[in-house]
Design an enzyme around this catalytic site. Sequence first.
Site, PDB file in Angstrom:
ATOM      1  N   GLY A 120       5.351  -5.412 -14.362  1.00  0.00           N
ATOM      2  CA  GLY A 120       4.928  -6.608 -13.790  1.00  0.00           C
ATOM      3  C   GLY A 120       5.558  -6.922 -12.436  1.00  0.00           C
ATOM      4  N   SER A 122       3.903  -7.104  -8.896  1.00  0.00           N
ATOM      5  CA  SER A 122       2.864  -8.059  -7.842  1.00  0.00           C
ATOM      6  C   SER A 122       2.846  -9.565  -8.419  1.00  0.00           C
ATOM      7  CB  SER A 122       1.460  -7.541  -7.630  1.00  0.00           C
ATOM      8  OG  SER A 122       1.404  -6.084  -6.943  1.00  0.00           O
ATOM      9  N   GLU A 238       6.848   9.443 -10.197  1.00  0.00           N
ATOM     10  CA  GLU A 238       5.526   9.876 -10.169  1.00  0.00           C
ATOM     11  C   GLU A 238       5.158  10.753  -9.054  1.00  0.00           C
ATOM     12  OE1 GLU A 238       2.675   6.501 -11.131  1.00  0.00           O
ATOM     13  OE2 GLU A 238       2.249   8.210 -12.067  1.00  0.00           O
ATOM     14  N   GLU A 351      -0.773   1.137   4.798  1.00  0.00           N
ATOM     15  CA  GLU A 351       0.230   0.375   6.007  1.00  0.00           C
ATOM     16  C   GLU A 351       1.430   0.567   5.751  1.00  0.00           C
ATOM     17  OE1 GLU A 351      -2.791  -0.496   4.494  1.00  0.00           O
ATOM     18  OE2 GLU A 351      -4.129   0.352   6.238  1.00  0.00           O
TER      19      GLU A 351
END
Lengths: 368, 360
Positions: A120, A122, A238, A351
Amino acid sequence: MSTDHLAEYRAFLERVLPAGYDGSAREFRNDEKLRTDFQAASFDDGWLVPEWPRELGGRDLELADALAIRIEGALRRVPRQMNIQATGVVAPAIRALGTPEQKERYLRPTLRGEAWWALGMSEPEAGSDLAGLRTSAVRRGDEFVVNGQKIWTTQAESSRWCTLYVRTDPEKPKHRGITCLLVDMDSPGIDVRRIETAGDAVEAFCEVFFDDVVVPVENVLGEIDGGWIVAMSALEHERDMIWINNWLELQRALAPVLGDDDLAPHQLERLGRLLGDMEGIRLTGLRSVANRTHGLPDALPAILKVFGSEAVQRGAAFALEVGSGDGLARSAPFDEVLESFAATIYGGTSEVQRNIIAERVLGLPKEG
Amino acid sequence: MPDVTDTLVGAATPDSPSPDTAGDNASWSLLVPAEEFREFAATARDQFASLFPASAVRAVYRDGPNASHWDALVDQGYTAIGLPDAFGGVGTVVDLVAILEEAGRALVPLPLTTTAAAAQTLLAAGLGHDDLATIRTGLASTPTAPRTGDSLAVFDGALVTELVTVTPDGGVTRFAVAEGSARIEDRAVDPSRATATITAGEHLAGADPAPGGIARVLAGARVCIAADLVGVGALSLRAAIEHALVREQFGRRIGSFQAIKHLLADTHVALERARSLVAGAAAAVTEGTSNASGLSLLAKAAAAEAALRATNVRTQLLGAMGLTYESDNHLAVRRAQQTAPFLGSAADLYVLAASEGRVS
């Protein structure tokens, strides 16, 4: 010693994978029971997290040996986990920052694939700017009361649990007032709505609404107002899996092209460049591990995300182009293209990654 | 094609068990230089910087080639790295590339990288000899084997006294350079690494075409050139960053603009991609694995691209200053442009790597 582990792992694969297993074939890739059973069997034999200590389900392997196991699994295209963020992101964070009770309660079912997790993070107004999140949690005795909204939450509809990042102190600077809560998605007041994706190849994601959802204080992961640290450490675990997967995806995309005898010279050049990307990802990943093994400073993880994800996109686009040589686009390579779009967005957009490289690795000043 | 299943990790298969843990870990360690060579590379950086400041490179531009520091390079042991014990060598090709990256970074105006590339070619052809570490040697790829008396245009050949030639089938010949024949042919691109016309002198040794052909024979040489190019790129990226940290426009340092950051970040990624491929190719050459030639093609291609990109980006960031004689920028631009096409441009080598990948 390494060879023994590898031989043992190969024997394990031989034992648990069905006869004629081919991980790239659609029927195996979509076999949910096989995927579920394989994860449980991997955990039970200590192969899911081989670098973890034995008492937590690992095999105490050195980083290098564990990585060799992961690469072997990737090369064999072992069944993909159904809920990859549970083992890749959530379990390492609970192991690193959880209380003894949390570890006891969550680690085993999470690693075995029984407890699914949503991340949970964004929100409609907080994408790349995670620290701008607004979902609030107000303390009331031994509970937090959560209100707000998350979005783009992968597998929220099928997850029992969620690592929910909430604002617990609106007065503090924005990175400092965030807390990570382990939320039971069956709690009253949670409404999950599936978002229709642009195609089946795009992983399902959801909107999640929280209306006075009660979460016990013992479900805080890490410190209250220390959620930013949890988020950063969670994403770090990860890193090796991401480059191994990128390398493998590129290999998979290029395999049919390598067998094509009719490539034009300009296509050969692009194929060669993509082989350079493929080997470059593998060798950069291994160099990073070698640096860590030798105790050397290692700034390579910062580039692997942008390098790997963009290379996968180039590979998918190239495979679609070559596969459409007769002027007709085909669905299978198109699905790969569609799927590859996500890689430069989730876990920090390209970006943002470039800003991180520029500021943290190259030492350039922050904007403004 | 680079055999992707032949990963450095877990390269051992069930049929070829590695003797012990060290057997597997040896490959691992090869991706970074051995500890003593990491220290040696740091020393080399300082020493090259003091022996060959930009003014030394400019002196060669002005006065022509000058071999006076060659003996210092030999005495310090730089030319022995990556050669076998039997020929007075020390370390591996992995250690060698760490030193050649430093040579690239310093724009060393002597044929150090070229000599290493020629030596690796001789070794690949089984033509190692006792003077590999001392004789300045050029390397040329020729359509057919030259004969004594033939004239050849040789990359970085102004100061060489021996010459190694390679034919497309992988045949290798070693010549002396005919007395007094080395003559600058073209110093317009990089006067400190000028192309020279050389007359092949005495035929010293030769090797017949070997399995694997020219790509195999040149694998070590391409890795050497690639390492040098990575160094030129690293020098340029560092200089570009330093400029972006001090130059102000619109009231801010230009390095705080996202457009500039992303340009530099992309250059950094390209350089690390090249550095990884160079490390992997060097390890493969050292171990003699089957993917050595494929990886060396990719390493050289990636390094050429990265060096050109880094010098281009630095030039762009410097603005008009980058196009002056006074700025050291053009020294690196010239070095990169002179070196990038040698033994195949990036595009040539990507095509070759892809073609190899399709036949194997």
